[in-house]
Design a protein around this motif. Structure first.
Motif, PDB file in Angstrom:
ATOM      1  N   LEU A  50       1.156  -1.548  -0.233  1.00  0.00           N
ATOM      2  CA  LEU A  50      -0.172   0.101   0.345  1.00  0.00           C
ATOM      3  C   LEU A  50       0.835   1.374   0.009  1.00  0.00           C
ATOM      4  O   LEU A  50       1.801   1.676   0.881  1.00  0.00           O
ATOM      5  CB  LEU A  50      -0.800   0.072   0.974  1.00  0.00           C
ATOM      6  CG  LEU A  50      -1.505   1.029   1.358  1.00  0.00           C
ATOM      7  CD1 LEU A  50      -3.388   0.812   1.927  1.00  0.00           C
ATOM      8  CD2 LEU A  50      -1.197   2.508   1.216  1.00  0.00           C
ATOM      9  N   ASP A  51       1.224   2.073  -1.213  1.00  0.00           N
ATOM     10  CA  ASP A  51       1.772   3.307  -1.796  1.00  0.00           C
ATOM     11  C   ASP A  51       1.179   4.332  -1.256  1.00  0.00           C
ATOM     12  O   ASP A  51       0.816   4.538  -2.177  1.00  0.00           O
ATOM     13  CB  ASP A  51       2.943   2.797  -2.309  1.00  0.00           C
ATOM     14  CG  ASP A  51       4.162   3.507  -2.341  1.00  0.00           C
ATOM     15  OD1 ASP A  51       3.988   4.126  -1.989  1.00  0.00           O
ATOM     16  OD2 ASP A  51       4.266   3.298  -4.103  1.00  0.00           O
ATOM     17  N   PHE A  52       1.429   5.207  -0.810  1.00  0.00           N
ATOM     18  CA  PHE A  52       1.124   6.778  -0.078  1.00  0.00           C
ATOM     19  C   PHE A  52       2.010   7.193  -1.089  1.00  0.00           C
ATOM     20  O   PHE A  52       1.437   8.718  -1.370  1.00  0.00           O
ATOM     21  CB  PHE A  52       1.499   6.886   1.732  1.00  0.00           C
ATOM     22  CG  PHE A  52       0.418   6.120   2.261  1.00  0.00           C
ATOM     23  CD1 PHE A  52      -1.025   6.552   1.389  1.00  0.00           C
ATOM     24  CD2 PHE A  52       0.328   5.457   3.286  1.00  0.00           C
ATOM     25  CE1 PHE A  52      -1.859   5.385   2.694  1.00  0.00           C
ATOM     26  CE2 PHE A  52      -0.392   4.757   4.063  1.00  0.00           C
ATOM     27  CZ  PHE A  52      -1.153   5.254   3.865  1.00  0.00           C
ATOM     28  N   GLY A  53       3.031   6.595  -2.035  1.00  0.00           N
ATOM     29  CA  GLY A  53       3.640   8.331  -3.006  1.00  0.00           C
ATOM     30  C   GLY A  53       4.473   8.947  -2.109  1.00  0.00           C
ATOM     31  O   GLY A  53       5.266   8.516  -0.269  1.00  0.00           O
ATOM     32  N   THR A  54       5.193   9.738  -1.719  1.00  0.00           N
ATOM     33  CA  THR A  54       5.636  11.329  -1.637  1.00  0.00           C
ATOM     34  C   THR A  54       4.374  12.221  -0.840  1.00  0.00           C
ATOM     35  O   THR A  54       3.816  12.535  -1.872  1.00  0.00           O
ATOM     36  CB  THR A  54       6.642  11.715  -2.623  1.00  0.00           C
ATOM     37  OG1 THR A  54       7.533  10.750  -3.747  1.00  0.00           O
ATOM     38  CG2 THR A  54       7.139  13.048  -1.842  1.00  0.00           C
ATOM     39  N   TYR A  55       4.305  12.497   0.438  1.00  0.00           N
ATOM     40  CA  TYR A  55       4.068  13.289   1.212  1.00  0.00           C
ATOM     41  C   TYR A  55       5.116  14.089   1.353  1.00  0.00           C
ATOM     42  O   TYR A  55       6.098  13.867   2.043  1.00  0.00           O
ATOM     43  CB  TYR A  55       4.155  12.325   2.506  1.00  0.00           C
ATOM     44  CG  TYR A  55       2.693  13.171   3.420  1.00  0.00           C
ATOM     45  CD1 TYR A  55       2.007  13.751   3.357  1.00  0.00           C
ATOM     46  CD2 TYR A  55       3.645  13.764   4.280  1.00  0.00           C
ATOM     47  CE1 TYR A  55       0.420  14.076   3.761  1.00  0.00           C
ATOM     48  CE2 TYR A  55       2.712  14.808   5.264  1.00  0.00           C
ATOM     49  CZ  TYR A  55       1.070  15.263   4.788  1.00  0.00           C
ATOM     50  OH  TYR A  55       0.330  15.567   5.421  1.00  0.00           O
ATOM     51  N   THR A  56       4.573  15.391   1.028  1.00  0.00           N
ATOM     52  CA  THR A  56       5.458  16.771   1.450  1.00  0.00           C
ATOM     53  C   THR A  56       5.032  16.958   2.848  1.00  0.00           C
ATOM     54  O   THR A  56       3.537  16.987   3.403  1.00  0.00           O
ATOM     55  CB  THR A  56       5.163  17.555   0.059  1.00  0.00           C
ATOM     56  OG1 THR A  56       5.656  17.148  -0.798  1.00  0.00           O
ATOM     57  CG2 THR A  56       5.949  19.296   0.214  1.00  0.00           C
ATOM     58  N   ALA A  57       6.015  17.286   3.988  1.00  0.00           N
ATOM     59  CA  ALA A  57       5.527  17.412   5.382  1.00  0.00           C
ATOM     60  C   ALA A  57       4.175  18.985   4.473  1.00  0.00           C
ATOM     61  O   ALA A  57       4.549  20.295   3.991  1.00  0.00           O
ATOM     62  CB  ALA A  57       6.448  18.700   5.874  1.00  0.00           C
ATOM     63  N   PHE A  58       3.545  18.779   5.913  1.00  0.00           N
ATOM     64  CA  PHE A  58       2.129  20.100   5.714  1.00  0.00           C
ATOM     65  C   PHE A  58       1.173  19.935   5.059  1.00  0.00           C
ATOM     66  O   PHE A  58       0.556  20.740   4.668  1.00  0.00           O
ATOM     67  CB  PHE A  58       2.848  21.452   6.092  1.00  0.00           C
ATOM     68  CG  PHE A  58       3.863  21.447   7.654  1.00  0.00           C
ATOM     69  CD1 PHE A  58       3.075  21.095   8.784  1.00  0.00           C
ATOM     70  CD2 PHE A  58       4.747  21.174   7.150  1.00  0.00           C
ATOM     71  CE1 PHE A  58       4.575  21.149   9.623  1.00  0.00           C
ATOM     72  CE2 PHE A  58       5.671  21.735   8.406  1.00  0.00           C
ATOM     73  CZ  PHE A  58       5.552  21.343   9.819  1.00  0.00           C
ATOM     74  N   GLY A  59       1.635  18.661   3.517  1.00  0.00           N
ATOM     75  CA  GLY A  59       1.437  19.096   1.792  1.00  0.00           C
ATOM     76  C   GLY A  59      -0.678  18.285   2.436  1.00  0.00           C
ATOM     77  O   GLY A  59      -1.373  18.036   3.709  1.00  0.00           O
TER      78      GLY A  59
END
Length: 149
Positions: A50-59
């Protein structure tokens, strides 16, 4: 050997064999097996992801999904399915939720001799989280989906 002795010897041979030469004789027999029904994973050699991909802080919120499959003896219906951990869940310092969707089993047909249960699992990382800089980069948190009977 006299004729009567020869006749007696032939009669004895016929009586002990149970049939004349060329006459088929048959006997039924039982075949037994004891089955212990079971389910096993049906996901190949690697864990589903289960891949959330890239999460940018406060995104913004990120979502992901995976399919977790089990193959079971025909007619063996799981009574329940659940995660072995109730959370809260966290990866890279980001809290996430998990949900199990409903499943419609693929029942055995043709050459397939088992029933397949593929559970859709979805997850979400809520928007606005900071994460943990010490855990920046790709991180993995292993969860377990368990079926019971």
């Amino acid at each position: 050997m006299t004729k009567s002795a020869l006749a007696f010897a032939l009669a004895a041979i016929v009586c002990t064999t149970g049939a004349l030469a060329g006459t088929p004789v048959s006997q039924n027999f039982d075949v037994k097996a004891t089955l212990v029904s079971a389910c096993v994973t049906n996901n190949g050699t690697t864990n589903p992801v289960l891949d959330f991909g890239t999460y940018t802080a406060f995104g913004a919120q990120k979502t992901g999904s995976a399919s977790i499959a089990f193959k079971c003896s025909r007619g063996l219906v799981p009574a329940s399915v659940a995660f072995t951990s109730s959370g809260p869940y966290s990866v890279a310092g980001l809290t996430y939720t998990l949900n199990i969707g409903t499943v419609a089993p693929t029942l055995s047909t043709g050459s397939v001799d088992y029933d397949n249960y593929a559970y859709p699992v979805t997850g979400a990382i809520a928007a606005g989280q900071a994460g943990d800089n010490a855990l920046a980069g790709a991180q993995t948190d292993t969860q377990t989906l368990q079926i019971t009977f």
